[in-house]
Design a protein around this motif. Structure first.
Motif, PDB file in Angstrom:
ATOM      1  N   MET A 136       0.297  -1.174   0.234  1.00 10.90           N
ATOM      2  CA  MET A 136      -0.332  -0.259  -0.156  1.00 10.90           C
ATOM      3  C   MET A 136       0.693   1.203   0.262  1.00 10.90           C
ATOM      4  O   MET A 136       1.983   1.200   0.736  1.00 10.90           O
ATOM      5  CB  MET A 136      -0.678   0.157   1.316  1.00 10.90           C
ATOM      6  CG  MET A 136      -1.584   1.013   1.171  1.00 10.90           C
ATOM      7  SD  MET A 136      -2.564   0.745   2.932  1.00 10.90           S
ATOM      8  CE  MET A 136      -2.168   2.100   3.574  1.00 10.90           C
ATOM      9  N   THR A 137       0.957   2.181  -1.261  1.00  8.66           N
ATOM     10  CA  THR A 137       1.707   3.564  -0.915  1.00  8.66           C
ATOM     11  C   THR A 137       0.076   4.240  -0.644  1.00  8.66           C
ATOM     12  O   THR A 137      -1.143   4.118  -0.553  1.00  8.66           O
ATOM     13  CB  THR A 137       1.966   3.365  -2.261  1.00  8.66           C
ATOM     14  OG1 THR A 137       0.864   3.642  -3.476  1.00  8.66           O
ATOM     15  CG2 THR A 137       2.866   2.858  -2.849  1.00  8.66           C
ATOM     16  N   THR A 138       0.796   5.656   0.563  1.00  5.30           N
ATOM     17  CA  THR A 138      -0.205   6.315   0.156  1.00  5.30           C
ATOM     18  C   THR A 138       0.112   7.341   0.269  1.00  5.30           C
ATOM     19  O   THR A 138       2.010   8.197  -0.473  1.00  5.30           O
ATOM     20  CB  THR A 138       0.236   6.803   2.196  1.00  5.30           C
ATOM     21  OG1 THR A 138      -0.018   5.994   3.015  1.00  5.30           O
ATOM     22  CG2 THR A 138      -0.678   7.961   2.282  1.00  5.30           C
ATOM     23  N   ASN A 139      -0.722   8.527  -0.955  1.00  9.08           N
ATOM     24  CA  ASN A 139       0.494   9.899  -1.315  1.00  9.08           C
ATOM     25  C   ASN A 139       0.159  10.827  -0.299  1.00  9.08           C
ATOM     26  O   ASN A 139      -0.646  11.093   0.267  1.00  9.08           O
ATOM     27  CB  ASN A 139      -1.075  10.168  -2.704  1.00  9.08           C
ATOM     28  CG  ASN A 139      -0.203  11.443  -3.317  1.00  9.08           C
ATOM     29  OD1 ASN A 139       0.532  12.514  -3.261  1.00  9.08           O
ATOM     30  ND2 ASN A 139      -1.173  11.680  -4.141  1.00  9.08           N
ATOM     31  N   LEU A 140       0.941  11.380  -0.222  1.00  8.24           N
ATOM     32  CA  LEU A 140       1.821  12.452   1.010  1.00  8.24           C
ATOM     33  C   LEU A 140       1.619  14.329   0.646  1.00  8.24           C
ATOM     34  O   LEU A 140       2.507  15.239   0.968  1.00  8.24           O
ATOM     35  CB  LEU A 140       3.197  11.977   1.624  1.00  8.24           C
ATOM     36  CG  LEU A 140       3.612  11.034   2.050  1.00  8.24           C
ATOM     37  CD1 LEU A 140       4.437  10.599   2.925  1.00  8.24           C
ATOM     38  CD2 LEU A 140       2.172  11.209   3.605  1.00  8.24           C
ATOM     39  N   THR A 141       1.760  14.292  -0.707  1.00  6.06           N
ATOM     40  CA  THR A 141       1.593  15.256  -1.730  1.00  6.06           C
ATOM     41  C   THR A 141       0.262  16.107  -1.060  1.00  6.06           C
ATOM     42  O   THR A 141      -0.724  16.223  -0.535  1.00  6.06           O
ATOM     43  CB  THR A 141       1.237  15.176  -3.090  1.00  6.06           C
ATOM     44  OG1 THR A 141       1.993  14.478  -4.464  1.00  6.06           O
ATOM     45  CG2 THR A 141       1.664  16.726  -3.833  1.00  6.06           C
ATOM     46  N   PRO A 142       1.126  17.649  -0.227  1.00 10.82           N
ATOM     47  CA  PRO A 142       0.548  18.423   0.397  1.00 10.82           C
ATOM     48  C   PRO A 142      -1.117  19.090  -1.152  1.00 10.82           C
ATOM     49  O   PRO A 142      -0.724  18.739  -1.749  1.00 10.82           O
ATOM     50  CB  PRO A 142       1.334  19.638   1.021  1.00 10.82           C
ATOM     51  CG  PRO A 142       2.403  18.676   0.121  1.00 10.82           C
ATOM     52  CD  PRO A 142       2.267  17.968  -0.924  1.00 10.82           C
TER      53      PRO A 142
END
Length: 67
Positions: free
Chosen positions: A1-7
């Motif tokens: 699982m990847t998480t998008n940390l882009t603000p």
């Protein structure tokens, strides 16, 4: 699982990534205090982006509110 940390405007902040010591850094921010946005690619440009965010956006708005 990847998480998008882009603000985003709903989740402002600063995100910097450098997948390896050979890859250029990338970074972006969305300021929760003034809605400013910026992005950079390359180590020197990302370093400048972090300095700008720290001095003029996110944390700076918190410091202003504490005066």
């Amino acid at each position: 699982m990847t998480t998008n940390l882009t603000p985003t405007p709903d989740g402002p902040g600063l995100h910097v990534a450098k997948p390896s010591s050979y890859a250029p850094a990338t970074g972006s921010y969305v300021c929760g205090g003034c809605d400013a946005t910026a992005a950079a690619h390359g180590d020197a440009d990302v370093w400048a982006l972090v300095q700008d965010y720290t001095a003029s956006h996110g944390p700076a708005h918190t410091r202003e509110g504490q005066r």
